[in-house]
Scaffold this motif. Structure first.
Motif, PDB file in Angstrom:
ATOM      1  N   LEU A   1      -3.766   6.675  -9.872  1.00 42.85           N
ATOM      2  CA  LEU A   1      -3.798   8.129  -9.745  1.00 42.85           C
ATOM      3  C   LEU A   1      -4.804   8.624  -8.705  1.00 42.85           C
ATOM      4  O   LEU A   1      -4.471   9.499  -7.907  1.00 42.85           O
ATOM      5  N   PRO A   2      -6.039   8.109  -8.656  1.00 46.61           N
ATOM      6  CA  PRO A   2      -6.958   8.566  -7.601  1.00 46.61           C
ATOM      7  C   PRO A   2      -6.450   8.240  -6.189  1.00 46.61           C
ATOM      8  O   PRO A   2      -6.618   9.035  -5.268  1.00 46.61           O
ATOM      9  N   GLU A   3      -5.806   7.101  -6.038  1.00 49.42           N
ATOM     10  CA  GLU A   3      -5.259   6.734  -4.729  1.00 49.42           C
ATOM     11  C   GLU A   3      -4.139   7.693  -4.324  1.00 49.42           C
ATOM     12  O   GLU A   3      -4.047   8.108  -3.175  1.00 49.42           O
ATOM     13  N   ILE A   4      -3.296   8.045  -5.281  1.00 47.56           N
ATOM     14  CA  ILE A   4      -2.197   8.981  -5.006  1.00 47.56           C
ATOM     15  C   ILE A   4      -2.763  10.352  -4.647  1.00 47.56           C
ATOM     16  O   ILE A   4      -2.311  10.990  -3.694  1.00 47.56           O
ATOM     17  N   GLY A   5      -3.756  10.803  -5.399  1.00 43.38           N
ATOM     18  CA  GLY A   5      -4.385  12.092  -5.106  1.00 43.38           C
ATOM     19  C   GLY A   5      -5.031  12.108  -3.736  1.00 43.38           C
ATOM     20  O   GLY A   5      -4.933  13.091  -2.991  1.00 43.38           O
ATOM     21  N   GLU A   6      -5.684  11.018  -3.383  1.00 48.26           N
ATOM     22  CA  GLU A   6      -6.316  10.923  -2.064  1.00 48.26           C
ATOM     23  C   GLU A   6      -5.261  10.968  -0.960  1.00 48.26           C
ATOM     24  O   GLU A   6      -5.433  11.648   0.052  1.00 48.26           O
ATOM     25  N   GLY A   7      -4.171  10.265  -1.174  1.00 50.44           N
ATOM     26  CA  GLY A   7      -3.092  10.263  -0.182  1.00 50.44           C
ATOM     27  C   GLY A   7      -2.481  11.640  -0.010  1.00 50.44           C
ATOM     28  O   GLY A   7      -2.207  12.082   1.112  1.00 50.44           O
TER      29      GLY A   7
ATOM     30  N   LEU B   1       0.082  19.843 -17.445  1.00 45.13           N
ATOM     31  CA  LEU B   1      -0.441  18.783 -18.307  1.00 45.13           C
ATOM     32  C   LEU B   1       0.630  17.733 -18.586  1.00 45.13           C
ATOM     33  O   LEU B   1       0.364  16.523 -18.531  1.00 45.13           O
ATOM     34  N   VAL B   2       1.855  18.165 -18.864  1.00 46.52           N
ATOM     35  CA  VAL B   2       2.960  17.231 -19.118  1.00 46.52           C
ATOM     36  C   VAL B   2       3.229  16.392 -17.873  1.00 46.52           C
ATOM     37  O   VAL B   2       3.419  15.170 -17.961  1.00 46.52           O
ATOM     38  N   ILE B   3       3.219  17.021 -16.705  1.00 44.21           N
ATOM     39  CA  ILE B   3       3.448  16.287 -15.456  1.00 44.21           C
ATOM     40  C   ILE B   3       2.358  15.245 -15.248  1.00 44.21           C
ATOM     41  O   ILE B   3       2.638  14.095 -14.865  1.00 44.21           O
ATOM     42  N   LEU B   4       1.100  15.604 -15.504  1.00 47.52           N
ATOM     43  CA  LEU B   4      -0.004  14.655 -15.343  1.00 47.52           C
ATOM     44  C   LEU B   4       0.108  13.487 -16.323  1.00 47.52           C
ATOM     45  O   LEU B   4      -0.161  12.334 -15.958  1.00 47.52           O
ATOM     46  N   VAL B   5       0.532  13.761 -17.549  1.00 52.34           N
ATOM     47  CA  VAL B   5       0.703  12.676 -18.535  1.00 52.34           C
ATOM     48  C   VAL B   5       1.810  11.734 -18.082  1.00 52.34           C
ATOM     49  O   VAL B   5       1.668  10.505 -18.169  1.00 52.34           O
ATOM     50  N   ILE B   6       2.903  12.278 -17.585  1.00 50.31           N
ATOM     51  CA  ILE B   6       4.000  11.430 -17.105  1.00 50.31           C
ATOM     52  C   ILE B   6       3.536  10.582 -15.925  1.00 50.31           C
ATOM     53  O   ILE B   6       3.827   9.381 -15.858  1.00 50.31           O
ATOM     54  N   LEU B   7       2.793  11.190 -14.998  1.00 54.34           N
ATOM     55  CA  LEU B   7       2.261  10.427 -13.861  1.00 54.34           C
ATOM     56  C   LEU B   7       1.321   9.329 -14.336  1.00 54.34           C
ATOM     57  O   LEU B   7       1.334   8.216 -13.813  1.00 54.34           O
ATOM     58  N   PHE B   8       0.496   9.654 -15.328  1.00 54.03           N
ATOM     59  CA  PHE B   8      -0.422   8.667 -15.882  1.00 54.03           C
ATOM     60  C   PHE B   8       0.349   7.491 -16.473  1.00 54.03           C
ATOM     61  O   PHE B   8      -0.009   6.329 -16.271  1.00 54.03           O
ATOM     62  N   LEU B   9       1.435   7.773 -17.203  1.00 53.28           N
ATOM     63  CA  LEU B   9       2.213   6.703 -17.819  1.00 53.28           C
ATOM     64  C   LEU B   9       2.946   5.864 -16.776  1.00 53.28           C
ATOM     65  O   LEU B   9       3.089   4.650 -16.938  1.00 53.28           O
ATOM     66  N   ILE B  10       3.415   6.497 -15.704  1.00 54.17           N
ATOM     67  CA  ILE B  10       4.168   5.767 -14.680  1.00 54.17           C
ATOM     68  C   ILE B  10       3.250   4.921 -13.805  1.00 54.17           C
ATOM     69  O   ILE B  10       3.500   3.741 -13.587  1.00 54.17           O
ATOM     70  N   PHE B  11       2.175   5.530 -13.311  1.00 50.32           N
ATOM     71  CA  PHE B  11       1.357   4.851 -12.305  1.00 50.32           C
ATOM     72  C   PHE B  11       0.099   4.197 -12.866  1.00 50.32           C
ATOM     73  O   PHE B  11      -0.459   3.304 -12.249  1.00 50.32           O
ATOM     74  N   GLY B  12      -0.403   4.648 -13.970  1.00 49.76           N
ATOM     75  CA  GLY B  12      -1.606   4.073 -14.533  1.00 49.76           C
ATOM     76  C   GLY B  12      -2.853   4.762 -14.006  1.00 49.76           C
ATOM     77  O   GLY B  12      -2.829   5.534 -13.050  1.00 49.76           O
ATOM     78  N   VAL B  13      -3.981   4.431 -14.650  1.00 50.37           N
ATOM     79  CA  VAL B  13      -5.243   5.090 -14.339  1.00 50.37           C
ATOM     80  C   VAL B  13      -5.757   4.717 -12.954  1.00 50.37           C
ATOM     81  O   VAL B  13      -6.315   5.540 -12.248  1.00 50.37           O
ATOM     82  N   LYS B  14      -5.556   3.491 -12.543  1.00 48.90           N
ATOM     83  CA  LYS B  14      -6.126   3.018 -11.275  1.00 48.90           C
ATOM     84  C   LYS B  14      -5.420   3.616 -10.061  1.00 48.90           C
ATOM     85  O   LYS B  14      -6.035   3.806  -9.019  1.00 48.90           O
TER      86      LYS B  14
END
Length: 96
Positions: free
Chosen positions: A25-31, A10-23
């Motif tokens: 994250l789906p692109e990163i997950g797809e990649g 959860l902490v890792i996901l929050v940090i990723l959310f703060l760094i990359f933003g909502v838009k």
């Protein structure tokens, strides 16, 4: 999964959310998903190639590394010298 519990993930996901933003994250997950899928495909292709050659899929990497090591210039001589050194050490232990 690498010894990570729910709070750590959860902490890792929050940090990723703060760094990359909502838009993003789906692109990163797809990649990441495409990358993992491609790696699995490559592994599967290598396994089938090794099975066609009549080798065990697990031994392929070890035998490939051994072949590459044998191609290194001077390696055979180093192994022979090392073997001789061990023989001399054993002889000196016996004589003591």
């Amino acid at each position: 999964m690498f010894g990570l519990g729910f709070p750590e993930i959860l902490v890792i996901l929050v940090i990723l959310f703060l760094i990359f933003g909502v838009k993003r994250l789906p692109e990163i997950g797809e990649g990441l998903g495409k990358t993992l899928r491609e790696i699995r495909n490559i592994r599967g292709e290598r396994r089938t190639e090794k099975e066609k050659e009549g080798r065990d899929p697990g031994e392929g990497l070890v035998s490939d590394v051994k072949k590459e090591l044998e191609e290194i210039p001077g390696l055979k001589e180093v192994r022979e010298v090392r073997k001789t050194v061990h023989q001399v050490k054993n002889i000196t232990k016996i004589l003591k």
